[in-house]
Motif scaffolding. Structure first.
Motif, mmCIF file in Angstrom:
data_model
loop_
_atom_site.group_PDB
_atom_site.id
_atom_site.type_symbol
_atom_site.label_atom_id
_atom_site.label_comp_id
_atom_site.label_asym_id
_atom_site.label_seq_id
_atom_site.Cartn_x
_atom_site.Cartn_y
_atom_site.Cartn_z
ATOM 1 N N LEU A 122 0.867 -1.174 0.000
ATOM 2 C CA LEU A 122 0.000 0.000 0.000
ATOM 3 C C LEU A 122 0.906 1.226 0.000
ATOM 4 O O LEU A 122 1.605 1.488 0.983
ATOM 5 C CB LEU A 122 -0.915 0.025 1.216
ATOM 6 C CG LEU A 122 -1.804 1.275 1.323
ATOM 7 C CD1 LEU A 122 -2.714 1.397 0.106
ATOM 8 C CD2 LEU A 122 -2.632 1.259 2.600
ATOM 9 N N VAL A 123 0.911 1.949 -1.108
ATOM 10 C CA VAL A 123 1.730 3.150 -1.239
ATOM 11 C C VAL A 123 0.865 4.348 -0.869
ATOM 12 O O VAL A 123 -0.095 4.679 -1.574
ATOM 13 C CB VAL A 123 2.280 3.305 -2.671
ATOM 14 C CG1 VAL A 123 3.199 4.525 -2.760
ATOM 15 C CG2 VAL A 123 3.032 2.040 -3.096
ATOM 16 N N ILE A 124 1.185 4.974 0.264
ATOM 17 C CA ILE A 124 0.419 6.124 0.757
ATOM 18 C C ILE A 124 1.100 7.379 0.229
ATOM 19 O O ILE A 124 2.175 7.760 0.685
ATOM 20 C CB ILE A 124 0.372 6.124 2.285
ATOM 21 C CG1 ILE A 124 -0.147 4.780 2.812
ATOM 22 C CG2 ILE A 124 -0.491 7.262 2.806
ATOM 23 C CD1 ILE A 124 0.080 4.565 4.289
ATOM 24 N N VAL A 125 0.488 7.994 -0.770
ATOM 25 C CA VAL A 125 1.086 9.149 -1.440
ATOM 26 C C VAL A 125 0.647 10.419 -0.726
ATOM 27 O O VAL A 125 -0.550 10.702 -0.610
ATOM 28 C CB VAL A 125 0.683 9.192 -2.923
ATOM 29 C CG1 VAL A 125 1.398 10.349 -3.620
ATOM 30 C CG2 VAL A 125 1.018 7.867 -3.613
ATOM 31 N N THR A 126 1.619 11.187 -0.244
ATOM 32 C CA THR A 126 1.346 12.398 0.523
ATOM 33 C C THR A 126 2.243 13.526 0.043
ATOM 34 O O THR A 126 3.466 13.352 -0.043
ATOM 35 C CB THR A 126 1.598 12.163 2.024
ATOM 36 O OG1 THR A 126 0.757 11.104 2.486
ATOM 37 C CG2 THR A 126 1.307 13.417 2.825
ATOM 38 N N ALA A 127 1.649 14.656 -0.293
ATOM 39 C CA ALA A 127 2.442 15.820 -0.685
ATOM 40 C C ALA A 127 2.974 16.517 0.554
ATOM 41 O O ALA A 127 2.301 16.598 1.584
ATOM 42 C CB ALA A 127 1.591 16.778 -1.516
ATOM 43 N N LEU A 128 4.179 17.026 0.450
ATOM 44 C CA LEU A 128 4.768 17.783 1.557
ATOM 45 C C LEU A 128 4.259 19.224 1.581
ATOM 46 O O LEU A 128 4.390 19.916 2.586
ATOM 47 C CB LEU A 128 6.296 17.758 1.433
ATOM 48 C CG LEU A 128 6.919 16.364 1.626
ATOM 49 C CD1 LEU A 128 8.367 16.354 1.183
ATOM 50 C CD2 LEU A 128 6.799 15.938 3.088
ATOM 51 N N SER A 151 2.082 -4.373 3.011
ATOM 52 C CA SER A 151 3.274 -3.652 3.458
ATOM 53 C C SER A 151 3.101 -2.178 3.113
ATOM 54 O O SER A 151 3.001 -1.826 1.930
ATOM 55 C CB SER A 151 4.526 -4.209 2.764
ATOM 56 O OG SER A 151 4.715 -5.564 3.087
ATOM 57 N N PRO A 152 3.061 -1.283 4.104
ATOM 58 C CA PRO A 152 2.871 0.138 3.801
ATOM 59 C C PRO A 152 4.175 0.790 3.346
ATOM 60 O O PRO A 152 5.256 0.469 3.842
ATOM 61 C CB PRO A 152 2.399 0.715 5.130
ATOM 62 C CG PRO A 152 3.004 -0.171 6.164
ATOM 63 C CD PRO A 152 3.070 -1.547 5.558
ATOM 64 N N LEU A 153 4.052 1.698 2.407
ATOM 65 C CA LEU A 153 5.186 2.491 1.935
ATOM 66 C C LEU A 153 4.706 3.927 1.813
ATOM 67 O O LEU A 153 3.764 4.216 1.079
ATOM 68 C CB LEU A 153 5.690 1.983 0.586
ATOM 69 C CG LEU A 153 6.798 2.818 -0.082
ATOM 70 C CD1 LEU A 153 8.072 2.805 0.766
ATOM 71 C CD2 LEU A 153 7.084 2.303 -1.487
ATOM 72 N N LEU A 154 5.336 4.824 2.554
ATOM 73 C CA LEU A 154 4.965 6.230 2.525
ATOM 74 C C LEU A 154 5.757 6.923 1.419
ATOM 75 O O LEU A 154 6.991 6.886 1.416
ATOM 76 C CB LEU A 154 5.255 6.866 3.884
ATOM 77 C CG LEU A 154 4.788 8.300 4.124
ATOM 78 C CD1 LEU A 154 3.289 8.423 3.911
ATOM 79 C CD2 LEU A 154 5.172 8.738 5.528
ATOM 80 N N CYS A 155 5.062 7.511 0.468
ATOM 81 C CA CYS A 155 5.710 8.220 -0.637
ATOM 82 C C CYS A 155 5.457 9.707 -0.458
ATOM 83 O O CYS A 155 4.320 10.178 -0.606
ATOM 84 C CB CYS A 155 5.163 7.727 -1.980
ATOM 85 S SG CYS A 155 5.945 8.523 -3.405
ATOM 86 N N LEU A 156 6.500 10.448 -0.139
ATOM 87 C CA LEU A 156 6.407 11.881 0.132
ATOM 88 C C LEU A 156 6.791 12.649 -1.121
ATOM 89 O O LEU A 156 7.953 12.637 -1.544
ATOM 90 C CB LEU A 156 7.316 12.256 1.303
ATOM 91 C CG LEU A 156 7.092 11.451 2.592
ATOM 92 C CD1 LEU A 156 8.106 11.849 3.662
ATOM 93 C CD2 LEU A 156 5.668 11.641 3.104
ATOM 94 N N THR A 157 5.812 13.296 -1.736
ATOM 95 C CA THR A 157 6.043 14.001 -2.989
ATOM 96 C C THR A 157 6.261 15.498 -2.765
ATOM 97 O O THR A 157 6.036 16.014 -1.672
ATOM 98 C CB THR A 157 4.845 13.809 -3.942
ATOM 99 O OG1 THR A 157 3.676 14.418 -3.356
ATOM 100 C CG2 THR A 157 4.559 12.322 -4.163
ATOM 101 N N LYS A 158 6.708 16.167 -3.823
ATOM 102 C CA LYS A 158 6.890 17.620 -3.850
ATOM 103 C C LYS A 158 7.908 18.088 -2.811
ATOM 104 O O LYS A 158 7.711 19.120 -2.143
ATOM 105 C CB LYS A 158 5.548 18.338 -3.668
ATOM 106 C CG LYS A 158 4.479 17.923 -4.691
ATOM 107 C CD LYS A 158 3.202 18.717 -4.552
ATOM 108 C CE LYS A 158 2.140 18.224 -5.530
ATOM 109 N NZ LYS A 158 0.882 19.026 -5.458
ATOM 110 N N GLY A 206 -4.609 15.681 -5.835
ATOM 111 C CA GLY A 206 -3.644 16.764 -5.901
ATOM 112 C C GLY A 206 -2.308 16.493 -5.270
ATOM 113 O O GLY A 206 -1.418 17.351 -5.288
ATOM 114 N N VAL A 207 -2.104 15.290 -4.716
ATOM 115 C CA VAL A 207 -0.835 15.003 -4.037
ATOM 116 C C VAL A 207 0.251 14.538 -5.015
ATOM 117 O O VAL A 207 1.401 14.344 -4.616
ATOM 118 C CB VAL A 207 -1.014 13.941 -2.925
ATOM 119 C CG1 VAL A 207 -1.933 14.464 -1.840
ATOM 120 C CG2 VAL A 207 -1.528 12.632 -3.504
#
Length: 328
Positions: A122-128, A151-158, A206-207
């Motif tokens: 599970l890729v949790i996409v989150t904008a900074l 398996s969670p994966l935090l993807c921090l964009t921007k 929008g993330v």
């Protein structure tokens, strides 16, 4: 008038008196000629399934009843599976799922909705920034991942707009893996994390989710949204989930529509606790039906005795509390 059904033979084929001679049966067809398929997309009752490398359009057979067919499902199909234009196959069976990512409309909704099946990450996409990160939404997605066994994966964009340091510090105690991306750099690290697995991407509109998909799968051509400068929210550009194969056949990603909330009515506290093996033994001393948020929770004494780090208990309680906090 007699209301009993008249038995015609030993195979339980029956005819209702006065309704003609057409037999009715409880037996289900065996469909021995059914072929396997992989559900790539669902759109208004039509399913795009991959069969031997080719897309086939199908509908759900009536015999499936209320069973939902979702992206990621492995199914059995009959009928015209050639994939030629204007042809239609039927999905007659759903293979056992290895995982189901679920959510409810809100925390008081008893109806579970399966988002995707058979995913591994599970890729949790989150904008900074633009829009600002929402940690409570991240927490809710983590709960859903733990519940589904993903398996969670935090993807921090921007990251070209803001530093990831604060979120890194917040989620390091949870042991959550993360990657950081920016608009002007390739997504090689993210691609390596997804290689050889089926991963579902979840996040607010929008993330940058569609931007990531287009970078991972150049032929995807997913529409990219802009963030409303007044509300700080993005527009929904993906209306339904779709599975896309990574170049070279090295795994799959499932892009999902942007979400504004993630209901967790279906998740029990013990299911969240299962993601914290260092706290599980302390649960044995808790009172019956302990929420782990109450004053007499035994986990406080367990941590005070040095069996686990206090930050781990804080993280658990943050996740549990997120089940009872509306996300906007």
């Amino acid at each position: 008038m007699a209301r009993d059904w008249e038995r015609l033979d030993e195979d339980d084929v029956r005819v209702r008196p006065g309704k003609g001679s057409r037999p009715r049966t409880r037996r289900r067809p065996a469909h021995e000629d059914a072929v396997g398929g992989f559900v790539m997309a669902v759109d208004r009752g039509r399913y795009t399934c991959l069969v031997d490398g080719s897309p086939v359009t199908a509908m759900r057979a009536r015999e499936l009843g209320r069973k939902s067919v979702v992206v990621g499902d492995r199914v059995r199909m009959v009928g015209d599976v050639s994939g030629r234009p204007d042809t239609l196959a039927r999905v007659v069976a759903i293979e056992p799922r290895t995982s189901t990512l679920r959510r409810t409309a809100d925390d008081n909704d008893p109806v579970e909705r399966v988002i995707v099946a058979n995913a591994e990450n599970l890729v949790i996409v989150t904008a900074l920034a633009d829009p600002e990160p929402r940690p409570r939404m991240i927490d809710r997605c983590l709960v859903a991942a733990f519940d589904a066994g993903l398996s969670p994966l935090l993807c921090l964009t921007k990251s070209d707009l803001a530093s990831p340091e604060a979120l890194e510090e917040m989620y390091t105690p949870l042991g959550v893996s993360y990657v950081v991306t920016r608009k002007d750099e390739p997504v090689d690290e993210l691609r390596e994390r997804l290689a050889g697995r089926m991963s579902v991407l979840v996040g607010h509109s929008g993330v940058g989710k569609s931007t990531l998909v287009n970078a991972l799968v150049p032929d995807a051509e997913r529409a990219v949204s802009e963030v409303n400068p007044v509300t700080g929210r993005g527009r929904h550009t993906s209306s339904s989930a779709i599975a896309l194969e990574l170049p070279g056949g090295d795994g799959w990603i499932i892009d999902t529509p942007g979400v504004r909330s993630f209901g967790l009515a279906h998740v029990k506290p013990d299911d969240v606790l299962a993601a914290f093996p260092d706290l599980i033994e302390g649960d044995a001393e808790c009172p019956p039906h302990c929420t782990h948020l109450q004053d007499d929770c035994a986990l406080d004494a367990w941590v005070a005795a040095g069996h686990a780090d206090p930050s781990r208990l804080d993280s658990l309680r943050r996740l549990l509390a997120s089940r009872d906090t509306d996300e906007v």
